[in-house]
Design a protein around this motif. Structure first.
Motif, short mmCIF file in Angstrom:
data_model
loop_
_atom_site.label_atom_id
_atom_site.label_comp_id
_atom_site.label_asym_id
_atom_site.label_seq_id
_atom_site.Cartn_x
_atom_site.Cartn_y
_atom_site.Cartn_z
N ARG A 166 -6.47 -2.98 -2.49
CA ARG A 166 -6.23 -1.70 -1.85
C ARG A 166 -7.52 -1.08 -1.33
O ARG A 166 -7.53 -0.39 -0.32
N SER A 167 -8.63 -1.33 -2.05
CA SER A 167 -9.86 -0.69 -1.57
C SER A 167 -10.69 -1.58 -0.65
O SER A 167 -11.80 -1.23 -0.28
N CYS A 192 -4.41 0.62 6.91
CA CYS A 192 -3.65 1.77 6.41
C CYS A 192 -3.95 3.01 7.25
O CYS A 192 -3.05 3.81 7.54
N ALA A 193 -5.22 3.15 7.65
CA ALA A 193 -5.63 4.33 8.43
C ALA A 193 -4.88 4.38 9.75
O ALA A 193 -4.67 5.45 10.33
N GLY A 233 -15.35 1.46 7.18
CA GLY A 233 -15.38 2.72 6.44
C GLY A 233 -16.75 3.00 5.85
O GLY A 233 -17.74 3.03 6.56
N THR A 267 -8.03 -0.73 4.05
CA THR A 267 -8.12 0.71 4.28
C THR A 267 -8.00 1.00 5.78
O THR A 267 -7.33 1.94 6.19
N PRO A 282 -12.19 -2.81 2.60
CA PRO A 282 -12.38 -2.04 3.84
C PRO A 282 -11.34 -2.36 4.90
O PRO A 282 -10.81 -1.43 5.54
N THR A 285 0.84 -1.21 0.00
CA THR A 285 0.00 0.00 0.00
C THR A 285 0.87 1.26 0.00
O THR A 285 0.36 2.35 -0.19
#
Ligand code: ADP
Length: 622
Positions: free
Chosen positions: A441-442, A450-451, A530, A447, A444, A408
């Motif tokens: 990558r998308s 990564c957050a 998300g 993400t 949830p 990522t």
């Protein structure tokens, strides 16, 4: 002089030879040329030790279409009458091996005879029905002629020959299913010499017809010239400083029929338990049939410049099957005139050595030219990973540092690099696995990881997760799937808040589980989804991706992971669910199916009944 019979075992061998041992008739020429070259070697050596200047050594090929004869002439050491008798009269006797010593092993089966003695010369009888050998031994006055029509026997008489050396004359068989007269064709002969004997150290010459423009330039005329057909010094034997990069490249492209230049060239002269030279190439593109059974793995194997095997698979482990090239060793023990390798020890030794060499070159490449390496890895990385997976991961220690994964962070990283740039407090190596980097990558969960400031390795090869499971950890850091149900990246406060929410939603979650039945193992809340109303993770060892790979194999269709449906309590759909649970239980059940199917779709699993799913969506949109 009376016709002499071949010895009994020779007769059997001759029959075997003609009918079964050599699958490829054209190699007869290689055998005769190799013998001529050996004889010149001996002459060369003798003239050096005699202190005499060596003459112009040459192997001459002459084809006579009218007489249907193919002649190979050498000016080597030659054979006396006794040698003709012993070397050619008894098949199971090679001039280069000691019969008695070998026989002392007590083995006497045809196979062991074949294994022990050179019978290459007899491959002539695959294409000729009469073979004549005229030879004059160095230092002798008289020449001798050996003639044979195959199984009947042979005859030796005195003959004329000016200088020492040997002339082998083949009277080719009549054309039938096989067009033996092809072996008289100039281009066939040129091709065969180039293919099998290009690196014989002495010139192999032939009179060839060449066309050239006539004096007035208006027409073309043919002229006869003596041409040397072989290039003599193998490119891998030439000094590296003398060979240009382009020479290596065109050698590769010509020899391995690739339109693209090689991505990497490895050349080495190894001296050790077994001496050998190698010239290896990593192609820049995978051959179109690389992932099919039709692809022929292996390296070309030469023994002192003579091609003995086109694709020697044993020289490379499966996972390095993409490597092309040649290996040349003078230390190989060969049996039955170079077609099969009897002595495995040296081969095994070379193979072991080559594997090490290639891996160390790849490691160097990774640091020296990262961009090229990454390109290579996208083409062939998967085969390396299969190498790591084979044998329950025995090769992992050798291979793990060669792996690069897209992450990522937007670039390829090695596992070591990933660990080096880990955020403080991060204890695990996060990865996600699926068929496409963008889809991953998308996700949830990705993400959400990564957050938190953590990087995620995005794995897109089927074999990836299996290898990760075998690796378990790297430098004490465990691998953790971002798609696992116990991701555990929330802070203590978040956990508390979640628990309170989950307690409040206990009934709703239970009802959803009931509505979905055995499709899911558990339904729970997640605050990592998300903008998505629901998500899917897996409980236990078998991940969603691994289950997909396994269930694609015949007989495994029923394998599936233990799904955990995650519900996002902050999404408007959650409110709707609460409302429906109180007002319309049947519709609540359909919403549960909708959320479940959507979650399946985000991980790339299609609904079993797409039409029903479309109906559901419309019900809730409308
Ligand atoms: P190998 O070459 O494996 O020993 P061959 O059957 O091809 O077995 O040849 C048998 C022997 O005959 C050789 O070892 C060599 O001593 C002799 N011989 C064959 N061809 C020639 C030649 N052109 N000049 C001299 N000796 C030869």
């Amino acid at each position: 002089m009376a016709l002499k019979q071949f010895k009994a075992e020779s007769k059997r061998l001759l029959d075997l030879m003609i009918n079964s041992i050599y699958t490829n008739k054209e190699i007869f020429l290689r055998e005769i040329i190799s013998n001529a070259s050996d004889a010149i070697d001996k002459m060369h050596f003798t003239s050096l030790t005699d202190g005499k200047a060596s003459k112009d050594f040459e192997i001459r090929i002459e084809a006579d279409k009218d007489a249907r004869t193919l002649i190979v002439k050498d000016n080597g050491i030659g054979m006396s009458a006794d040698e003709l008798e012993n070397n050619l009269g008894t098949i199971a006797k090679s001039g280069t091996l000691d019969f008695k010593q070998e026989n002392a092993t007590g083995e006497s089966s045809a196979e062991s005879l074949i294994g022990q003695f050179g019978v290459g010369f007899y491959s002539c009888f695959m294409v000729a029905d009469e073979v004549t050998v005229i030879s004059k031994k160095y230092g002798e006055d008289v020449a001798h002629k050996w003639t044979s029509k195959g199984e009947d026997g042979y005859e030796i008489t005195e003959a004329e020959r000016e200088d020492c050396g040997t002339t082998v004359c083949l009277k080719l068989k009549e054309d039938g299913d096989i067009k033996y007269s092809d072996y008289l064709d100039q281009y066939t002969l040129m091709r065969l010499v180039k293919h099998y004997s290009d690196y014989i150290r002495y010139p192999i010459t032939m009179q060839v017809e060449q066309s050239k423009p006539s004096a007035d330039g208006k027409t073309t005329e043919t002229e006869s010239v003596i041409e040397t057909l072989n290039s003599m010094t193998p490119i891998w034997k030439r000094r590296k400083s003398e060979v240009k990069q382009e020479d290596y490249e065109s050698f590769y492209m010509e020899k391995f029929m690739d339109f693209n230049k090689p991505a990497k060239i490895i050349s080495a002269n190894i001296e050790g338990a077994v001496n050998y030279s190698c010239l290896l190439f990593v192609p820049s593109e995978a051959p179109f049939d690389f992932y099919t059974k039709a692809f022929k793995r292996g390296l070309q194997l030469y023994s002192s410049g003579v091609l003995i095997m086109e694709n020697c698979e044993r020289l490379l482990p499966d996972y390095l099957g993409f490597v092309r090239g040649v290996v040349d060793s003078s230390d190989l023990s060969l049996n039955i005139s170079r077609e099969m390798l009897q002595e495995d020890k040296q081969l095994t030794e070379i193979a072991k050595n080559l594997e090490k060499k290639i891996l160390s070159e790849l490691a160097k490449w990774l640091t020296a030219d990262r961009e090229a390496y990454e390109k290579f890895f996208t083409k062939f990385g998967m085969t390396l990973k299969f190498g790591a997976y084979e044998g329950y991961g025995v090769k992992i220690p050798k291979l793990k540092d060669l792996f690069v994964y897209y992450s990522t962070s937007g670039k390829f990283v090695t596992i070591k690099e990933y660990i080096t740039s880990m955020k403080e407090g991060q204890t695990e190596i996060y990865y996600a696995s699926g068929s496409d980097v963008n889809a991953l990558r998308s996700l949830p969960q990705v993400t959400a990881v990564c957050a938190k400031g953590f990087d995620v390795l995005l794995m897109t090869d089927n074999v990836d997760e299996f290898v990760v499971k075998l690796m378990g950890e790297y430098d004490g850091k465990k691998f953790k799937s971002a798609q696992s149900e116990n991701l555990d990246i929330e802070s203590e406060e978040e956990k508390q808040a979640n628990k309170a929410k989950a307690d409040g939603a206990r009934d709703l979650l239970n009802e959803m589980k009931t509505a979905l039945g055995t499709n899911v193992t558990e339904v729970r809340l997640s605050n990592m989804l998300g903008e998505y109303p629901s998500g899917l993770s897996a409980k236990g060892e078998l991940s969603i991706e691994m289950a997909k790979v396994l269930s694609a194999m015949p007989g495994n269709e029923k394998i599936r992971a233990q799904y955990v449906l995650e519900i996002n309590p902050t999404h408007p759909m959650f409110e709707l669910a609460e409302k429906l649970l109180a007002e319309d239980k049947a519709k609540f059940g359909r919403l549960a199916v909708l959320l479940y199917t959507e979650a399946m779709l985000t991980v790339g699993i299609n609904p079993e009944n797409p039409a029903e799913f479309v109906k559901l969506i419309n019900e809730f949109i409308g």
